[in-house]
Every structure is written in C-alpha cells, then in structure tokens.
Write an enzyme that holds these catalytic residues in place. Structure first.
Site, mmCIF file in Angstrom:
data_model
loop_
_atom_site.group_PDB
_atom_site.id
_atom_site.type_symbol
_atom_site.label_atom_id
_atom_site.label_comp_id
_atom_site.label_asym_id
_atom_site.label_seq_id
_atom_site.Cartn_x
_atom_site.Cartn_y
_atom_site.Cartn_z
ATOM 1 N N VAL A 162 0.817 -1.228 0.000
ATOM 2 C CA VAL A 162 0.000 0.000 0.000
ATOM 3 C C VAL A 162 0.844 1.268 0.000
ATOM 4 O O VAL A 162 0.364 2.339 -0.377
ATOM 5 C CB VAL A 162 -1.011 0.029 1.184
ATOM 6 C CG1 VAL A 162 -2.066 -1.043 1.048
ATOM 7 C CG2 VAL A 162 -0.291 -0.050 2.524
ATOM 8 N N TYR A 188 0.723 5.842 17.376
ATOM 9 C CA TYR A 188 -0.396 5.128 16.754
ATOM 10 C C TYR A 188 -1.657 6.003 16.810
ATOM 11 O O TYR A 188 -2.381 6.136 15.810
ATOM 12 C CB TYR A 188 -0.625 3.803 17.488
ATOM 13 C CG TYR A 188 -1.666 2.920 16.863
ATOM 14 C CD1 TYR A 188 -1.436 2.293 15.646
ATOM 15 C CD2 TYR A 188 -2.900 2.705 17.492
ATOM 16 C CE1 TYR A 188 -2.399 1.471 15.064
ATOM 17 C CE2 TYR A 188 -3.864 1.887 16.915
ATOM 18 C CZ TYR A 188 -3.606 1.281 15.702
ATOM 19 O OH TYR A 188 -4.567 0.483 15.134
ATOM 20 N N ALA A 189 -1.899 6.602 17.971
ATOM 21 C CA ALA A 189 -3.079 7.458 18.139
ATOM 22 C C ALA A 189 -3.039 8.642 17.176
ATOM 23 O O ALA A 189 -4.059 8.997 16.570
ATOM 24 C CB ALA A 189 -3.164 7.946 19.582
ATOM 25 N N ALA A 190 -1.849 9.225 17.020
ATOM 26 C CA ALA A 190 -1.722 10.371 16.102
ATOM 27 C C ALA A 190 -2.037 9.941 14.674
ATOM 28 O O ALA A 190 -2.725 10.658 13.933
ATOM 29 C CB ALA A 190 -0.307 10.945 16.176
ATOM 30 N N SER A 191 -1.560 8.757 14.286
ATOM 31 C CA SER A 191 -1.818 8.294 12.917
ATOM 32 C C SER A 191 -3.301 8.012 12.716
ATOM 33 O O SER A 191 -3.879 8.337 11.686
ATOM 34 C CB SER A 191 -0.969 7.057 12.591
ATOM 35 O OG SER A 191 -1.424 5.910 13.275
ATOM 36 N N SER A 236 -9.324 4.011 15.055
ATOM 37 C CA SER A 236 -9.201 3.406 16.376
ATOM 38 C C SER A 236 -9.748 4.386 17.405
ATOM 39 O O SER A 236 -9.654 5.613 17.214
ATOM 40 C CB SER A 236 -7.731 3.119 16.680
ATOM 41 O OG SER A 236 -7.575 2.811 18.047
#
Lengths: 82, 252
Positions: B69, B160-163, B147
C-alpha cells in the site's frame, strides 16, 4: 478514431464545447469552467477512455489541453501531433 | 458468515491488509454477503490458498490482489487492474496498518515516519485512487479503519493514536468534499480486538485495558467486520463522515 480524436472528444464532452475549441490556448488558468471538480471529472474520463491510471503529480501538473497530451504520452498514449 | 443476507451482492470491494486479523474478517464477511472482494496483501502468493479455499463456499468471490500500500505505483496498478476487470469499484476498506506502542520519549523519528507512511499516507493515496474510480458512477463507499485511541488518545500509544487521529480527520474532510459526488466516507474505530496486534501489547497492559471495557472482553474481528458491512451496504446510503466506534463501551 485516432488517439487525438478520442482525447479531444473527451474534452468536448466534459466542457460541453465543440471539438474545434481546443488548442494550445485552452488552459486551466484561462478557462473559467475548468475548476477542480471539472478537473477530476476530466481526469477520470481520460483514465477510462485510455485505460490508464494517472499519478497524483500528473493530475496536479496537467494544466492545459497541450500539456495533457505529453502526460498521456508518458503513460503510453501517443498523440499524433504531440 | 454475514448475518445481514446478501446486501453486498455484486459489489466490487477492495480490502487492504486482508491477510490477517480484522482485514481477513472483513474480506470473509463481505464475500459472505455476496461481494466480489479483492483481498489485498503485500506478499505475493500469501493469500492464494486462502482465497481458493473460499471459492464456491461463499456466495461472493474472493480475488487475491497483491501490492504494497505504500508503493504508489503498485497501488495505482492494483486499482487499474480492478477497473479493467470489473469496470469500477464500489467499496474500499482501508484497513492495512502497523501498530506502534512506545512511550513518547522512545519514538525514533524514523519510526514515526514509517508508521505514518502506512497508516496515513497510503490511506490518503488509496482514497484518492478509489475516489476517481467512484466519481464517474457518482456512487461508492470508503471505510477507513481507525481506532478509539485516535479519538481519545492513550498513554504509550501517542504515535499510533496520532496516525489514527489523522485517519479520522481525513475521513471527515473527504466525506464533506465528496458528498456531492455520491461518495460516502466513513470510519470504523475498533476497540481492543482479538488479532495478532494484541501480541504487541504487554500482558499486564492487556489485562488492565480489558478491565476498562464495560462489556468485559475483547472484540472479535467478525464484530468489526459486521460494522463495515453495514457501512458498505446501501442500507447506509445516507450516512457519511461518521466514526463508528465498535468498542464494547471502552473507557480510555
């Protein structure tokens, strides 16, 4: 039908103008109707007509009827007078 | 097997990261509901057997579709192939993602870039490509897997949260931009789900996090897939720009 005729026909259908309207003076900058929404419609119509997928850079740099011919040539769609 | 009958019958769908976890469940659920599913994974051949095993068992179709991807050219070719074979695309599920569970002071910038490459930039690029395929038909459904931590944040998951927060913002903006073109863009935000990603979470943290889920358990991948099936279906034809949390009432 030649590639150039097909190319011009797509422009004619998208802009609803006679095929004779399209030459080197037909550019994004000088054509009021050529806004971002019409641009995306043009891109999808050309991709479908010639069975290609343009890169984002190609879409951003398209700019004019003439330059579009060079971009399509890059994807293997040769225009007779390009 | 889908619970909602054949509500995706004949719909051409692309599911990224379909070789495991939530992506695999989405692909199976969609094909069970009658869809023609292009199941994407990076490694050539890794899903051949799995897709062939479903042949004739599900009412829909499962077609392996290999590309990375993050490789813009390969993604473009993949979408081009779908247009050539099916004449268009009805549903895109941007599911492929990588986990990241590091404390703020322990995130190398290089890792941050790599996570955003998969979790955000690839999502944006596939959304652009799919949108072009859908625009001509003036119809389509794009589902971005985000998420709950992208909405609420979580210690030890800032990257991860930022993404995933970026995915949510992208979803809402794309929905507004493309609503006039008949393209719906929504997001499913799974809570803690029983997948391979769970292996990345330390056992003590896992128990602690389960204790904060009011339903008292992890989600099953099939439960996330059912939410996606609904958003992909015509039953959701007037729903766009929404973030559907499927988290058993988790408290982050």
């Amino acid at each position: 039908m030649t590639n150039l005729q097909r190319y011009t026909k797509v422009f004619s259908e998208i802009f609803n103008l006679p095929e004779a309207s399209f030459d080197e003076s037909f550019t994004f900058a000088t054509t009021e109707e050529w806004d971002s929404i019409v641009h995306m419609s043009l891109v999808t119509a050309l991709e479908e007509e010639f069975d290609i997928m343009l890169d984002t850079e190609d879409i951003l740099n398209y700019g004019s009827f003439e330059n579009g011919k060079r971009i399509l040539a890059k994807h293997g769609v040769a225009m007779e007078d390009a | 097997m889908a619970e909602g009958g054949q509500d995706l019958k004949g719909k051409v769908c692309l599911v990224t990261g379909a070789n495991r976890g939530i992506g695999r469940a989405i692909a199976e659920t969609f094909a069970g509901a009658g869809a023609i599913v292009y199941a994407n994974a990076r490694r050539e051949g890794c899903m051949d057997e799995w897709c062939a095993g479903h042949s004739g068992r599900l009412t829909g179709e499962m077609v392996p579709c290999y590309f990375d991807v993050t490789d813009a050219g390969a993604a473009s070719e993949g979408l081009g192939r779908i247009r050539k074979e099916r004449g268009g695309l009805d549903v895109l599920v941007n599911n492929a993602a990588v986990p990241a569970n590091d404390r703020l002071g322990m995130i190398p910038l290089e890792k941050a870039r790599a996570v955003f490459e998969v979790n955000v930039f690839a999502v944006l690029h596939l959304l652009q490509l799919a949108g072009r395929l859908m625009m001509r038909k003036k119809a389509g459904s794009i589902i971005n897997i985000s998420s709950g931590v992208g909405l609420e944040g979580n210690p030890g998951q800032a990257l991860y949260a930022a993404s995933k927060g970026a995915v949510i913002a992208l979803t809402k903006s794309a929905a507004k931009e493309w609503a006039p073109h008949g393209i719906r863009v929504n997001s499913v935000a799974p809570g803690l789900t029983r997948t391979e990603m769970i292996d990345e979470v330390k056992p003590e943290h896992l128990q602690e996090r389960i204790s904060r889920i009011r339903m008292g358990r992890l989600a099953e991948p099939s439960e996330i897939a059912e939410a996606c099936r609904f958003l992909a279906s015509d039953g959701a034809r007037y729903i766009t720009g929404q973030i559907l949390c499927v988290d058993g009432s988790a408290v982050l």
